[in-house]
Scaffold this motif. Structure first.
Motif, PDB file in Angstrom:
ATOM      1  N   GLN A 258       0.748  -1.057   0.811  1.00  0.00           N
ATOM      2  CA  GLN A 258      -0.056   0.329  -0.295  1.00  0.00           C
ATOM      3  C   GLN A 258       0.655   1.293  -0.107  1.00  0.00           C
ATOM      4  OE1 GLN A 258      -3.426  -0.509   3.029  1.00  0.00           O
ATOM      5  NE2 GLN A 258      -4.148   1.062   2.830  1.00  0.00           N
ATOM      6  N   MET A 259       1.914   1.001   0.442  1.00  0.00           N
ATOM      7  CA  MET A 259       2.859   2.376   0.482  1.00  0.00           C
ATOM      8  C   MET A 259       3.096   2.118  -0.528  1.00  0.00           C
ATOM      9  SD  MET A 259       3.355   4.050   3.372  1.00  0.00           S
ATOM     10  CE  MET A 259       5.261   5.031   3.389  1.00  0.00           C
ATOM     11  N   VAL A 260       4.297   1.416  -1.342  1.00  0.00           N
ATOM     12  CA  VAL A 260       4.438   1.706  -2.256  1.00  0.00           C
ATOM     13  C   VAL A 260       3.509   2.310  -3.478  1.00  0.00           C
ATOM     14  CG1 VAL A 260       5.240   0.543  -4.803  1.00  0.00           C
ATOM     15  CG2 VAL A 260       6.106  -0.430  -2.471  1.00  0.00           C
ATOM     16  N   ALA A 261       2.348   2.195  -3.697  1.00  0.00           N
ATOM     17  CA  ALA A 261       1.520   2.349  -4.136  1.00  0.00           C
ATOM     18  C   ALA A 261       0.849   3.874  -3.264  1.00  0.00           C
ATOM     19  CB  ALA A 261      -0.154   1.496  -4.347  1.00  0.00           C
TER      20      ALA A 261
ATOM     21  N   PHE B 162      -3.746  -1.010  -7.886  1.00  0.00           N
ATOM     22  CA  PHE B 162      -5.175   0.165  -9.079  1.00  0.00           C
ATOM     23  C   PHE B 162      -4.867   1.235  -7.799  1.00  0.00           C
ATOM     24  CE2 PHE B 162      -8.866   2.537 -10.038  1.00  0.00           C
ATOM     25  CZ  PHE B 162      -8.776   2.416 -11.274  1.00  0.00           C
ATOM     26  N   ASN B 163      -4.751   2.546  -7.963  1.00  0.00           N
ATOM     27  CA  ASN B 163      -4.943   3.812  -7.624  1.00  0.00           C
ATOM     28  C   ASN B 163      -6.349   4.635  -8.188  1.00  0.00           C
ATOM     29  OD1 ASN B 163      -3.510   4.394  -5.050  1.00  0.00           O
ATOM     30  ND2 ASN B 163      -1.611   4.032  -7.112  1.00  0.00           N
ATOM     31  N   GLN B 164      -7.294   5.257  -7.068  1.00  0.00           N
ATOM     32  CA  GLN B 164      -7.957   6.022  -8.307  1.00  0.00           C
ATOM     33  C   GLN B 164      -7.787   6.855  -9.182  1.00  0.00           C
ATOM     34  OE1 GLN B 164     -10.687   6.708  -4.770  1.00  0.00           O
ATOM     35  NE2 GLN B 164     -12.561   5.343  -6.176  1.00  0.00           N
ATOM     36  N   SER B 165      -7.228   7.914  -8.069  1.00  0.00           N
ATOM     37  CA  SER B 165      -6.095   9.223  -8.882  1.00  0.00           C
ATOM     38  C   SER B 165      -5.898   9.312 -10.627  1.00  0.00           C
ATOM     39  CB  SER B 165      -5.623   9.896  -8.505  1.00  0.00           C
ATOM     40  OG  SER B 165      -4.609   9.339  -7.417  1.00  0.00           O
ATOM     41  N   GLN B 166      -4.389   7.365  -9.701  1.00  0.00           N
ATOM     42  CA  GLN B 166      -3.729   7.177 -12.054  1.00  0.00           C
ATOM     43  C   GLN B 166      -3.972   6.018 -12.110  1.00  0.00           C
ATOM     44  OE1 GLN B 166      -0.196   9.039  -9.774  1.00  0.00           O
ATOM     45  NE2 GLN B 166       1.263   7.072 -10.905  1.00  0.00           N
ATOM     46  N   GLY B 167      -4.905   5.225 -11.879  1.00  0.00           N
ATOM     47  CA  GLY B 167      -4.869   3.543 -12.904  1.00  0.00           C
ATOM     48  C   GLY B 167      -3.427   3.168 -12.026  1.00  0.00           C
ATOM     49  N   GLU B 168      -3.179   2.008 -12.500  1.00  0.00           N
ATOM     50  CA  GLU B 168      -2.000   1.429 -12.309  1.00  0.00           C
ATOM     51  C   GLU B 168      -0.932   1.906 -11.728  1.00  0.00           C
ATOM     52  OE1 GLU B 168      -2.519  -2.774 -14.487  1.00  0.00           O
ATOM     53  OE2 GLU B 168      -4.332  -3.034 -13.426  1.00  0.00           O
TER      54      GLU B 168
ATOM     55  N   ASN C   4      -7.414  -8.792  -1.799  1.00  0.00           N
ATOM     56  CA  ASN C   4      -7.066  -7.259  -1.651  1.00  0.00           C
ATOM     57  C   ASN C   4      -7.365  -7.394  -3.274  1.00  0.00           C
ATOM     58  OD1 ASN C   4      -5.649  -5.323  -1.376  1.00  0.00           O
ATOM     59  ND2 ASN C   4      -3.413  -5.968  -0.809  1.00  0.00           N
ATOM     60  N   SER C   5      -8.763  -6.536  -2.942  1.00  0.00           N
ATOM     61  CA  SER C   5      -9.054  -6.682  -4.618  1.00  0.00           C
ATOM     62  C   SER C   5      -8.431  -5.120  -5.289  1.00  0.00           C
ATOM     63  CB  SER C   5     -10.588  -5.977  -4.076  1.00  0.00           C
ATOM     64  OG  SER C   5     -10.865  -4.813  -3.403  1.00  0.00           O
ATOM     65  N   ALA C   6      -7.423  -4.340  -4.802  1.00  0.00           N
ATOM     66  CA  ALA C   6      -6.827  -3.497  -5.515  1.00  0.00           C
ATOM     67  C   ALA C   6      -5.759  -4.170  -5.844  1.00  0.00           C
ATOM     68  CB  ALA C   6      -6.685  -2.626  -4.482  1.00  0.00           C
TER      69      ALA C   6
ATOM     70  N   ASP D  15       6.401   3.614 -14.968  1.00  0.00           N
ATOM     71  CA  ASP D  15       4.397   3.232 -13.673  1.00  0.00           C
ATOM     72  C   ASP D  15       5.336   2.663 -11.888  1.00  0.00           C
ATOM     73  OD1 ASP D  15       2.496   3.539 -15.516  1.00  0.00           O
ATOM     74  OD2 ASP D  15       2.559   1.172 -15.776  1.00  0.00           O
ATOM     75  N   ALA D  16       6.465   2.345 -12.573  1.00  0.00           N
ATOM     76  CA  ALA D  16       6.725   1.718 -11.267  1.00  0.00           C
ATOM     77  C   ALA D  16       7.492   2.746 -10.108  1.00  0.00           C
ATOM     78  CB  ALA D  16       8.259   0.623 -11.032  1.00  0.00           C
ATOM     79  N   ILE D  17       8.256   3.890 -11.590  1.00  0.00           N
ATOM     80  CA  ILE D  17       9.089   5.243 -10.421  1.00  0.00           C
ATOM     81  C   ILE D  17       8.247   6.125 -10.121  1.00  0.00           C
ATOM     82  CG2 ILE D  17      10.909   3.526 -10.758  1.00  0.00           C
ATOM     83  CD1 ILE D  17      12.061   5.504 -12.480  1.00  0.00           C
ATOM     84  N   CYS D  18       6.971   6.031 -11.227  1.00  0.00           N
ATOM     85  CA  CYS D  18       5.926   7.133 -10.800  1.00  0.00           C
ATOM     86  C   CYS D  18       7.040   8.477 -11.767  1.00  0.00           C
ATOM     87  CB  CYS D  18       6.384   7.591  -9.149  1.00  0.00           C
ATOM     88  SG  CYS D  18       5.631   9.180  -9.333  1.00  0.00           S
ATOM     89  N   THR D  19       7.058   8.084 -12.899  1.00  0.00           N
ATOM     90  CA  THR D  19       7.606   8.848 -13.937  1.00  0.00           C
ATOM     91  C   THR D  19       6.527   8.960 -15.341  1.00  0.00           C
ATOM     92  OG1 THR D  19       8.955  10.579 -14.897  1.00  0.00           O
ATOM     93  CG2 THR D  19       9.352   7.963 -14.963  1.00  0.00           C
ATOM     94  N   THR D  20       7.028   9.616 -16.001  1.00  0.00           N
ATOM     95  CA  THR D  20       6.512   8.925 -17.667  1.00  0.00           C
ATOM     96  C   THR D  20       7.270   8.833 -18.278  1.00  0.00           C
ATOM     97  OG1 THR D  20       7.123  11.344 -18.696  1.00  0.00           O
ATOM     98  CG2 THR D  20       4.632  11.625 -17.757  1.00  0.00           C
TER      99      THR D  20
END
Lengths: 202, 202
Positions: free
Chosen positions: A122-125, B53-59, B78-80, B168-173
């Motif tokens: 969850q923290m990673v997400a 899955f994150n509501q604001s950002q997708g997967e 864990n459904s997310a 997607d893993a390191i929070c960038t484009t």
């Protein structure tokens, strides 16, 4: 007796007995819990903050551990890892061989490690979110579930977080946390009580 | 027999036998592994990518699981959370009651969960880094240790990563990953082979 077999309401007397039997170690608020050996630590009372050291940035917060839950590792002695008592805490250390000898303990700790993994994922997400506001809301929602207690005005966190604690966890600066907290307070979504504990109102 | 009791070199015949005995499930590259039940999954062969899955950002990508290692949870469904075969993979599902009945299995899975937690905490620390270059170097170093095999030019990753996977893993484009990869290639620290697998040279 396993810690989670214990009733939720822990009496002072029991704590004393536990300390005397040397099952539990007490660390005062702000103290580092020395992770000199491998194994798992179960929190009996209080909140433990887990940090990891990064060469380029110093310490980052990777999570918090609340009563009955565990931290540590059976697989290696993770030297990049450090545990700080966020409040006064009682913890119990289980050595790998103790876990291996006791199937009931292994099963209980398996569930606890599984829970800790869910929290870590969850923290990673949360830390992967692009906008700092989203990361902060994600983190507050998680903390509310982890260590929130209902009060008249909302949900109060049992441990006191500084703006720096929060900044270290969601990869931003203290100044930014202060600004976003201000926005949330203006919107009536957040408040601090007289002890400077967060009250979450969403 | 537990998966990790098996010799490292797995013969085609054994795989066939395993499939026939219905211990193992095969998922083809790109397929989602349905996490309909709680429990743990152990990877027998291949690489599994875990998304949340994150509501604001997708997967967002929260990690990868390589042979002998596990994913999933004994504590909740864990459904997310979703698991994708990054290569063709064989996995074995263990139900919570199966784990509870078998102490040897519980102990083995405890070690594997502990390992997975260390990796997840490493991901938190990586995604918490402020500079995208540091996050990318941290991630490549982790992947090198996780699924790197020595080749003449450096260390080759066994699974093929797209720039989007990494982003997607390191929070960038994707565009930023392409730029930083370009810099690393110019410095001779990174290269792609003819199969577009990454070769890490640091």
């Amino acid at each position: 007796m396993l810690l989670s077999d214990r009733p939720a309401l822990n009496l002072q007397l029991e704590k004393k007995k536990y300390r005397e039997e040397q099952y539990l170690d007490l660390y005062q608020k702000g103290e580092e819990i020395p992770l000199v050996n491998s194994g798992l630590w179960q929190v009996y009372q209080g909140v433990v903050q887990l940090n990891r050291f990064n060469q380029s940035q110093g310490e980052v917060v990777i999570g918090w551990v609340t009563p009955n839950h565990v931290f540590g590792s059976t697989v290696n002695n993770n030297s990049a890892y450090c545990a700080i008592a966020m409040t006064d805490v009682y913890v119990r250390h289980y050595q790998p061989k103790e876990i291996i000898r006791n199937p009931q303990l292994a099963r209980q700790l398996l569930s606890e490690l599984s829970y800790r993994l869910v929290k870590s994922e969850q923290m990673v997400a949360i830390t992967s979110l692009r906008k700092v506001e989203d990361r902060l809301l994600g983190l507050l929602t998680m903390l509310k579930g982890e260590m929130g207690h209902p009060v008249a005005k909302g949900t109060r966190l049992t441990a006191r977080f500084t703006h720096q604690n929060i900044a270290d966890a969601i990869c931003t600066t203290r100044v930014t946390v202060t600004r976003v907290f201000g926005d949330l307070q203006n919107k009536g979504l957040l408040e601090f009580d007289s002890d400077r504990h967060l009250i979450i109102k969403f």
